[in-house]
Design an enzyme around this catalytic site. Sequence first.
Site, PDB file in Angstrom:
ATOM      1  N   LYS A  16       3.884 -12.010   7.965  1.00 22.31           N
ATOM      2  CA  LYS A  16       3.625 -11.423   9.173  1.00 22.31           C
ATOM      3  C   LYS A  16       2.395 -11.030   9.737  1.00 22.31           C
ATOM      4  O   LYS A  16       1.822 -11.124  10.690  1.00 22.31           O
ATOM      5  CB  LYS A  16       4.545 -10.045   8.974  1.00 22.31           C
ATOM      6  CG  LYS A  16       4.685  -9.156  10.227  1.00 22.31           C
ATOM      7  CD  LYS A  16       5.666  -8.007   9.858  1.00 22.31           C
ATOM      8  CE  LYS A  16       5.174  -7.035   8.673  1.00 22.31           C
ATOM      9  NZ  LYS A  16       4.757  -5.681   9.200  1.00 22.31           N
ATOM     10  N   ARG A  91      10.110   2.447  13.051  1.00 25.10           N
ATOM     11  CA  ARG A  91      10.846   2.076  11.675  1.00 25.10           C
ATOM     12  C   ARG A  91      12.239   2.604  11.628  1.00 25.10           C
ATOM     13  O   ARG A  91      12.925   2.362  10.653  1.00 25.10           O
ATOM     14  CB  ARG A  91       9.981   2.968  10.432  1.00 25.10           C
ATOM     15  CG  ARG A  91       8.769   2.231  10.105  1.00 25.10           C
ATOM     16  CD  ARG A  91       8.122   3.136   8.874  1.00 25.10           C
ATOM     17  NE  ARG A  91       6.744   2.853   8.642  1.00 25.10           N
ATOM     18  CZ  ARG A  91       6.316   1.858   8.076  1.00 25.10           C
ATOM     19  NH1 ARG A  91       7.107   0.742   7.664  1.00 25.10           N
ATOM     20  NH2 ARG A  91       5.016   1.670   8.050  1.00 25.10           N
ATOM     21  N   ARG A 130       0.106 -13.396  -7.226  1.00 23.96           N
ATOM     22  CA  ARG A 130      -1.290 -13.138  -6.587  1.00 23.96           C
ATOM     23  C   ARG A 130      -2.034 -12.330  -7.701  1.00 23.96           C
ATOM     24  O   ARG A 130      -1.634 -11.681  -8.403  1.00 23.96           O
ATOM     25  CB  ARG A 130      -1.094 -12.315  -5.541  1.00 23.96           C
ATOM     26  CG  ARG A 130      -0.810 -12.963  -4.006  1.00 23.96           C
ATOM     27  CD  ARG A 130      -0.475 -12.027  -3.146  1.00 23.96           C
ATOM     28  NE  ARG A 130      -1.060 -10.755  -2.976  1.00 23.96           N
ATOM     29  CZ  ARG A 130      -2.153 -10.574  -2.026  1.00 23.96           C
ATOM     30  NH1 ARG A 130      -2.367 -11.585  -1.102  1.00 23.96           N
ATOM     31  NH2 ARG A 130      -2.880  -9.568  -2.001  1.00 23.96           N
ATOM     32  N   ARG A 163      -2.711  -6.731  -8.472  1.00 21.03           N
ATOM     33  CA  ARG A 163      -2.575  -5.309  -7.903  1.00 21.03           C
ATOM     34  C   ARG A 163      -1.258  -4.845  -8.148  1.00 21.03           C
ATOM     35  O   ARG A 163      -0.212  -5.528  -8.313  1.00 21.03           O
ATOM     36  CB  ARG A 163      -2.671  -5.600  -6.499  1.00 21.03           C
ATOM     37  CG  ARG A 163      -3.979  -5.825  -5.773  1.00 21.03           C
ATOM     38  CD  ARG A 163      -4.093  -5.748  -4.078  1.00 21.03           C
ATOM     39  NE  ARG A 163      -2.655  -6.087  -3.853  1.00 21.03           N
ATOM     40  CZ  ARG A 163      -2.179  -5.613  -2.436  1.00 21.03           C
ATOM     41  NH1 ARG A 163      -3.067  -4.897  -1.717  1.00 21.03           N
ATOM     42  NH2 ARG A 163      -0.955  -6.233  -1.913  1.00 21.03           N
ATOM     43  N   ARG A 174       9.813  -2.554  -2.952  1.00 20.36           N
ATOM     44  CA  ARG A 174       9.146  -2.646  -1.692  1.00 20.36           C
ATOM     45  C   ARG A 174      10.407  -3.386  -0.668  1.00 20.36           C
ATOM     46  O   ARG A 174      10.520  -2.942   0.612  1.00 20.36           O
ATOM     47  CB  ARG A 174       7.816  -3.419  -1.507  1.00 20.36           C
ATOM     48  CG  ARG A 174       6.583  -2.467  -1.991  1.00 20.36           C
ATOM     49  CD  ARG A 174       5.516  -3.143  -2.212  1.00 20.36           C
ATOM     50  NE  ARG A 174       4.983  -3.897  -0.943  1.00 20.36           N
ATOM     51  CZ  ARG A 174       3.885  -4.797  -0.973  1.00 20.36           C
ATOM     52  NH1 ARG A 174       3.484  -5.360  -2.039  1.00 20.36           N
ATOM     53  NH2 ARG A 174       3.526  -5.324   0.290  1.00 20.36           N
TER      54      ARG A 174
END
Length: 224
Positions: A16, A91, A130, A163, A174
Amino acid sequence: MSELNLILLGPPGAGKGTQAERLVADFDLPYYATGDILRAAVKEESELGKEAKAYMDRGDLVPDDLICRVVVERVDSSEARDGFVLDGFPRTIPQADALGEALENLGRRLTAVLLIEAPDDEVIRRLSGRRLCKENGHVYHLEFDPPKNEGFCDQDGSPLTQRDDDKEETVRHRLEVFHDQTSPLVDYYDQQGLLRRFDGTRAPDEVNGHIRATLATLRLEEEL
Ligand SMILES: [Zn+2]
């Protein structure tokens, strides 16, 4: 030229952010991420910013109505005359209602809501692989872009870390939050005929091409 008043929706890791950057560059639109514009309003010490700061200082959530007014203040500025890209707002359905009403009061309306989709498994694969280097934040991916020496940055030799946000358990959480929050909005905008879906597993250039083609069609329809 007709306006491009856009909302971006999509799970983390579906690209996004990349698509937002491309839209902003391609169409010269301002990009409004809710967190950023709240912080900007606070920093500028605008009336709304002061109001928002009072909530933030107390550790309270900034109420829907106030966030909406901060967003609308931006949308109503000269920089957003030809359109805008909204990310992270609305939201909730009440926020979406408030935004729709506020736009209508300005004599404007949304052009489209762009949903960049990717299956959960793909998001988890993308994000949990990542790695960032400790020194300079250079980004690697265990699968797609691995460093030459496992665990160390090619450019400065510093150790690579993951992270917390990218840990698999966190990513799963999430995603859950995203689905809970976003499904009602997806239905809401789908019912209004505003929703357009894009396959975030495709290459970013391809997704960008699809978005541009969709927007071109919407503009043509509007001009007919
Ligand atoms: Zn590095």
